[in-house]
Design a protein around this motif. Structure first.
Motif, PDB file in Angstrom:
ATOM      1  N   VAL A  18      -1.364   5.380  -8.789  1.00 35.29           N
ATOM      2  CA  VAL A  18      -2.265   4.222  -8.681  1.00 35.29           C
ATOM      3  C   VAL A  18      -2.349   3.773  -7.228  1.00 35.29           C
ATOM      4  O   VAL A  18      -3.440   3.568  -6.683  1.00 35.29           O
ATOM      5  CB  VAL A  18      -1.799   3.062  -9.596  1.00 35.29           C
ATOM      6  CG1 VAL A  18      -2.599   1.793  -9.300  1.00 35.29           C
ATOM      7  CG2 VAL A  18      -1.938   3.457 -11.059  1.00 35.29           C
ATOM      8  N   GLY A  19      -1.199   3.648  -6.567  1.00 31.28           N
ATOM      9  CA  GLY A  19      -1.192   3.216  -5.169  1.00 31.28           C
ATOM     10  C   GLY A  19      -1.967   4.154  -4.267  1.00 31.28           C
ATOM     11  O   GLY A  19      -2.752   3.714  -3.416  1.00 31.28           O
ATOM     12  N   ALA A  23      -5.549   2.914  -2.331  1.00 35.83           N
ATOM     13  CA  ALA A  23      -5.138   2.505  -0.981  1.00 35.83           C
ATOM     14  C   ALA A  23      -6.305   2.139  -0.071  1.00 35.83           C
ATOM     15  O   ALA A  23      -6.223   1.164   0.685  1.00 35.83           O
ATOM     16  CB  ALA A  23      -4.289   3.592  -0.332  1.00 35.83           C
ATOM     17  N   ASP A  24      -7.390   2.894  -0.115  1.00 39.72           N
ATOM     18  CA  ASP A  24      -8.532   2.612   0.767  1.00 39.72           C
ATOM     19  C   ASP A  24      -9.269   1.327   0.392  1.00 39.72           C
ATOM     20  O   ASP A  24     -10.114   0.852   1.152  1.00 39.72           O
ATOM     21  CB  ASP A  24      -9.521   3.780   0.765  1.00 39.72           C
ATOM     22  CG  ASP A  24      -8.983   4.999   1.504  1.00 39.72           C
ATOM     23  OD1 ASP A  24      -8.108   4.844   2.386  1.00 39.72           O
ATOM     24  OD2 ASP A  24      -9.443   6.114   1.196  1.00 39.72           O
ATOM     25  N   PHE A  25      -8.948   0.775  -0.763  1.00 37.45           N
ATOM     26  CA  PHE A  25      -9.628  -0.424  -1.249  1.00 37.45           C
ATOM     27  C   PHE A  25      -8.735  -1.670  -1.150  1.00 37.45           C
ATOM     28  O   PHE A  25      -9.121  -2.740  -1.588  1.00 37.45           O
ATOM     29  CB  PHE A  25     -10.070  -0.213  -2.707  1.00 37.45           C
ATOM     30  CG  PHE A  25     -10.998   0.954  -2.853  1.00 37.45           C
ATOM     31  CD1 PHE A  25     -12.368   0.779  -2.789  1.00 37.45           C
ATOM     32  CD2 PHE A  25     -10.498   2.240  -3.023  1.00 37.45           C
ATOM     33  CE1 PHE A  25     -13.229   1.859  -2.895  1.00 37.45           C
ATOM     34  CE2 PHE A  25     -11.349   3.329  -3.130  1.00 37.45           C
ATOM     35  CZ  PHE A  25     -12.718   3.135  -3.067  1.00 37.45           C
ATOM     36  N   VAL A  26      -7.544  -1.492  -0.595  1.00 37.14           N
ATOM     37  CA  VAL A  26      -6.586  -2.593  -0.439  1.00 37.14           C
ATOM     38  C   VAL A  26      -6.475  -2.892   1.049  1.00 37.14           C
ATOM     39  O   VAL A  26      -6.037  -2.043   1.823  1.00 37.14           O
ATOM     40  CB  VAL A  26      -5.212  -2.217  -1.032  1.00 37.14           C
ATOM     41  CG1 VAL A  26      -4.202  -3.333  -0.795  1.00 37.14           C
ATOM     42  CG2 VAL A  26      -5.337  -1.900  -2.518  1.00 37.14           C
ATOM     43  N   LYS A  27      -6.872  -4.083   1.440  1.00 42.90           N
ATOM     44  CA  LYS A  27      -6.936  -4.442   2.859  1.00 42.90           C
ATOM     45  C   LYS A  27      -5.840  -5.449   3.217  1.00 42.90           C
ATOM     46  O   LYS A  27      -5.516  -6.348   2.425  1.00 42.90           O
ATOM     47  CB  LYS A  27      -8.311  -5.039   3.202  1.00 42.90           C
ATOM     48  CG  LYS A  27      -9.490  -4.150   2.825  1.00 42.90           C
ATOM     49  CD  LYS A  27      -9.450  -2.811   3.535  1.00 42.90           C
ATOM     50  CE  LYS A  27     -10.607  -1.927   3.120  1.00 42.90           C
ATOM     51  NZ  LYS A  27     -10.432  -0.552   3.484  1.00 42.90           N
ATOM     52  N   ILE A  38       3.736   0.496  -6.501  1.00 40.06           N
ATOM     53  CA  ILE A  38       2.334   0.716  -6.124  1.00 40.06           C
ATOM     54  C   ILE A  38       2.185   0.551  -4.614  1.00 40.06           C
ATOM     55  O   ILE A  38       1.469   1.319  -3.961  1.00 40.06           O
ATOM     56  CB  ILE A  38       1.395  -0.203  -6.922  1.00 40.06           C
ATOM     57  CG1 ILE A  38       1.403   0.244  -8.392  1.00 40.06           C
ATOM     58  CG2 ILE A  38      -0.030  -0.170  -6.348  1.00 40.06           C
ATOM     59  CD1 ILE A  38       0.552  -0.584  -9.319  1.00 40.06           C
ATOM     60  N   GLN A  39       2.898  -0.417  -4.034  1.00 42.36           N
ATOM     61  CA  GLN A  39       2.910  -0.557  -2.577  1.00 42.36           C
ATOM     62  C   GLN A  39       3.398   0.740  -1.923  1.00 42.36           C
ATOM     63  O   GLN A  39       2.852   1.166  -0.898  1.00 42.36           O
ATOM     64  CB  GLN A  39       3.817  -1.706  -2.142  1.00 42.36           C
ATOM     65  CG  GLN A  39       3.279  -3.072  -2.447  1.00 42.36           C
ATOM     66  CD  GLN A  39       4.203  -4.161  -1.938  1.00 42.36           C
ATOM     67  OE1 GLN A  39       4.748  -4.062  -0.840  1.00 42.36           O
ATOM     68  NE2 GLN A  39       4.374  -5.211  -2.724  1.00 42.36           N
ATOM     69  N   ARG A  43       1.450   3.040   0.805  1.00 41.64           N
ATOM     70  CA  ARG A  43       2.033   3.497   2.078  1.00 41.64           C
ATOM     71  C   ARG A  43       2.012   5.018   2.179  1.00 41.64           C
ATOM     72  O   ARG A  43       1.734   5.573   3.252  1.00 41.64           O
ATOM     73  CB  ARG A  43       3.468   2.975   2.221  1.00 41.64           C
ATOM     74  CG  ARG A  43       3.552   1.494   2.551  1.00 41.64           C
ATOM     75  CD  ARG A  43       4.960   1.085   2.941  1.00 41.64           C
ATOM     76  NE  ARG A  43       5.946   1.349   1.901  1.00 41.64           N
ATOM     77  CZ  ARG A  43       6.232   0.535   0.892  1.00 41.64           C
ATOM     78  NH1 ARG A  43       5.621  -0.635   0.783  1.00 41.64           N
ATOM     79  NH2 ARG A  43       7.148   0.865  -0.006  1.00 41.64           N
ATOM     80  N   MET A  44       2.287   5.704   1.065  1.00 43.24           N
ATOM     81  CA  MET A  44       2.261   7.170   1.068  1.00 43.24           C
ATOM     82  C   MET A  44       0.861   7.690   1.370  1.00 43.24           C
ATOM     83  O   MET A  44       0.688   8.657   2.119  1.00 43.24           O
ATOM     84  CB  MET A  44       2.782   7.713  -0.267  1.00 43.24           C
ATOM     85  CG  MET A  44       4.288   7.547  -0.434  1.00 43.24           C
ATOM     86  SD  MET A  44       4.882   8.007  -2.091  1.00 43.24           S
ATOM     87  CE  MET A  44       4.625   9.781  -2.070  1.00 43.24           C
TER      88      MET A  44
END
Length: 192
Positions: A18-19, A23-27, A38-39, A43-44
């Motif tokens: 999920v993460g 990722a590209d949608f979490v600013k 998920i964090q 980061r991965m």
């Protein structure tokens, strides 16, 4: 790397998957609103993107796209890497790819409430049009390129342009993938 590779390099961990996918949608500080696992996936994803951009094989591949695609070459290259992964017999047969894709869609559906609103819309199309599975087809790559071209603010060519580069340099781009992907796999195993 694009969606298929990010999912694959999550090593079947649902929260990491999920993460990586969102990722590209979490600013900015939004990352801290997600559970720790998920964090970690976010980061991965970001570490993999940085590793990919710096890899010599990726730089050579981007240089192939650069004359006709400018700075968008990297975006097209990410999709191309998913094509080669989907067709890499050391990682997938077509039935295994289909099974893997279904599991990724299931994980995303199970965690739909955690997906950023815009990614919820992306996921709807991803699943309906079966993007992850269709990366193995050249037509699937053309469709992905068409979507990129539609959304690109400053890319003024039809999808035929990057797709022509992909077709013309198919073997060379495949060589770049084969040089790059084992390194990416090793790198991501160290990120777990």
């Amino acid at each position: 790397m694009n969606y298929l590779a990010h999912a694959y390099l999550s090593f079947n961990d649902p929260h990491i998957t999920v993460g990586q996918m969102i990722a590209d949608f979490v600013k900015g500080k939004q990352v801290f609103t997600y559970p720790d696992t998920i964090q970690q996936g976010i980061r991965m994803h970001r570490a993999l993107d940085e590793f990919t951009d710096k890899h010599p094989a990726t730089r050579r591949a981007k240089a192939i796209f650069q004359p006709s695609c400018g700075p968008y070459g990297g975006v097209f290259m990410d999709v191309v890497y998913d094509h080669y992964l989907a067709n890499d017999a050391t990682h997938f047969t077509l039935p295994a790819l289909q099974e893997f894709v279904a599991s990724v869609y299931g994980v995303l559906e199970d965690n739909h409430h955690l997906l950023p609103p815009f990614f919820q819309q992306v996921f709807k199309y991803m699943r309906t049009e079966n993007w992850l599975y269709r990366y193995h087809e050249r037509d699937g790559i053309f469709r992905s390129f068409s979507g990129i071209v539609r959304r690109a603010k400053y890319f003024e060519h039809p999808a035929d342009v990057p797709f022509g580069v992909f077709e013309h340099h198919y073997l060379t781009l495949g060589d770049c993938y084969r040089e790059f992907f084992p390194d990416a796999l090793a790198f991501m195993k160290n990120q777990e």
